[in-house]
Design an enzyme around this catalytic site. Structure first.
Site, PDB file in Angstrom:
ATOM      1  N   GLU A 199      38.531  40.865  34.129  1.00 48.16           N
ATOM      2  CA  GLU A 199      38.499  40.518  35.546  1.00 48.16           C
ATOM      3  C   GLU A 199      38.793  39.033  35.650  1.00 48.16           C
ATOM      4  O   GLU A 199      37.916  38.195  35.413  1.00 48.16           O
ATOM      5  CB  GLU A 199      37.134  40.871  36.145  1.00 48.16           C
ATOM      6  CG  GLU A 199      36.803  42.357  36.117  1.00 48.16           C
ATOM      7  CD  GLU A 199      37.718  43.203  36.977  1.00 48.16           C
ATOM      8  OE1 GLU A 199      38.421  42.626  37.844  1.00 48.16           O
ATOM      9  OE2 GLU A 199      37.758  44.423  36.781  1.00 48.16           O
ATOM     10  N   CYS A 208      36.618  34.068  42.907  1.00 43.17           N
ATOM     11  CA  CYS A 208      37.919  34.483  42.376  1.00 43.17           C
ATOM     12  C   CYS A 208      38.789  35.163  43.423  1.00 43.17           C
ATOM     13  O   CYS A 208      40.019  35.180  43.290  1.00 43.17           O
ATOM     14  CB  CYS A 208      37.730  35.399  41.170  1.00 43.17           C
ATOM     15  SG  CYS A 208      36.862  36.938  41.535  1.00 43.17           S
TER      16      CYS A 208
END
Length: 457
Positions: free
Chosen positions: A212, A246
């Protein structure tokens, strides 16, 4: 190193007993984890304020509340997820039965970042427990107060031969963890640069990995957008956790015809949300450490500041900042910003905007603000990205029915809800045949049977 290897071997031995496989065991562990989180809820809130200046409300929304919701959903659905899933059987295998059978992978390694240090460690942990695995947890050392509380939660809730908490400096400990033992899966959340290193180490042992990562997630505001709504939703997400997220909009691509109007709305919204002095705002966070503070300050150098720009190194504070049309060759447009700097770039045609997006391929997220459905669909189809939203930002992350993950430079794999269970499971394909009828056509000699076989198969 010998002590670490012994710990890891003990975890493997426990997994091999089969003790983690029963549904009741998995649910019991999830319930125990929930009870421990509730016990330490205030301590976690205080720790996250200490590390990142998060308010208790922000902690609940983005950290503890999300984790508790994920636990509840897993407990509710676990029996359904674990059950064999029937699938159609092809003609050749009739009257057999076909189904998918999930099984635990084994011992998995989860490596978490510092920006949401609790949530991004415990969300994949929940999926790994639900799938019946043993787990090694590597938290971020950059948020020490939270790291300490999480260690207490794990120590009080689980035996170390089931869930092992492994704190320490990542640059030293992660290679030790990965060189000392062959895991059945590695789950990493963090930067693309470190993700490449993790992936190489996993590949050397043919260990599957979920990565991720991040990237420069664009946010497109078309001429048809509701600018007031767009400004509120962009500012709300972009400057949450001081931009250290993010999936926050990394930069705005705004149609020239509405750029100035949007900038006015963005400025007004920043003032409304955080006041004239954001350093005193209850809702505004801090940069994690001086290294990242200096990196962000350097990204601002030479840029035209439309709003904000104030900073205080002693308090690790950088104000919500709007930057006017940086060059695509500037460092602020070459790397993921991961902070409260928001470039605002005008575009004239879709082709021009798409060309800019392609300079940073495969973003983790894409956001489009428009009142035109065809226009939204156009952008969703034109840009390869992990996941995204229309007329909002980052909120897809909160829907556990949607998979979360990137593609290419922004990641490999997916998780959340059932997708986490599947990530940490191996799905066996099973055919259960009948002993009757036993058709001679299937056996040698096959000579002369080709015409019939073609028809059947």
């Amino acid at each position: 190193m010998a002590g670490l290897i012994n710990h890891l071997n003990a975890i493997r031995s426990f997994f091999n007993t089969g003790g983690t496989r029963p549904s009741d065991f998995r649910k019991q562990q999830l319930l125990r984890l929930k009870e421990s989180i509730l016990k330490y809820e205030e301590a976690l809130s205080n720790a996250l304020f200490s590390d990142l200046h998060k308010s208790k409300e922000e902690v609940w929304i983005t950290e503890t509340g999300m984790v508790l919701s994920e636990i509840n959903a897993c407990i509710k659905s676990l029996d359904e997820w674990m059950a064999p899933q029937p699938v159609p059987t092809n003609f050749v295998n009739i009257p057999g039965k076909s189904y998918l059978l999930p099984e635990p992978l084994g011992v998995v390694l989860i490596i978490a970042p510092w920006n949401y240090p609790f949530q991004l460690l415990f969300m994949p942990l929940i999926g790994a427990i639900a799938a019946g695995n043993c787990v090694v947890l590597k938290p971020s050392e950059l948020t020490p107060a939270t790291e300490k509380i999480m260690g207490q939660i794990i120590a009080e809730t689980f035996a170390p031969n089931y869930i092992l908490y492994a704190p320490g400096e990542g640059a030293v400990l992660i290679p030790e963890l990965m060189d000392a033992f062959r895991y059945d899966h590695v789950f990493y959340t963090g930067s693309t640069a470190v993700g490449r290193i993790i992936y190489q180490k996993a590949a050397a042992q043919l260990t599957p990995a979920t990565l991720e990562l991040g990237g420069k997630s664009p946010c497109i505001i078309t001429r048809n957008a509701s600018l007031k709504v767009a400004a509120k939703r962009i500012v709300n997400i972009k400057f949450s956790n001081a931009g250290q997220m993010c999936i926050t909009p990394d930069y705005l691509l705004v149609h020239h015809s509405v750029k100035e109007a949007l900038i006015r709305q963005l400025k007004a919204t920043i003032l409304k949300f955080y006041g004239e002095h954001p350093i005193t705002s209850y809702d505004y966070g801090r940069i994690v450490n001086k290294k990242h503070f200096n990196r962000l300050r350097n990204l601002m150098e030479g840029q035209t500041i439309l709003h904000g720009g104030e900073h205080n190194e002693e308090q690790l504070f950088i104000a919500p900042t709007l930057l006017d049309a940086p060059s695509m060759e500037a460092p602020v447009m070459k790397e993921e910003i991961f902070g409260p700097l928001l470039p605002v770039i005008g575009y004239g045609s879709d082709e021009e905007a798409l060309a800019r997006i392609r300079q940073n391929e495969n973003p983790l997220a894409l956001y489009v603000f428009t009142s035109d459905k065809k226009e939204a669909d156009h952008w969703l189809q034109q840009v390869p990205f992990g996941g995204g939203c229309v007329n909002t930002a980052a909120m897809h992350y909160l829907n556990k029915n949607l998979p979360f993950g990137g593609r290419g430079n922004s990641g490999i794999g997916r998780y959340h809800g059932r997708f986490s269970f599947e990530t940490f499971s191996h799905i066996k394909g099973i055919l259960k045949a009948q002993t009757w009828p036993d058709i001679p056509l299937a056996y040698p000699t096959l000579k002369g049977k080709l015409k019939t076989l073609k028809k059947v198969i």
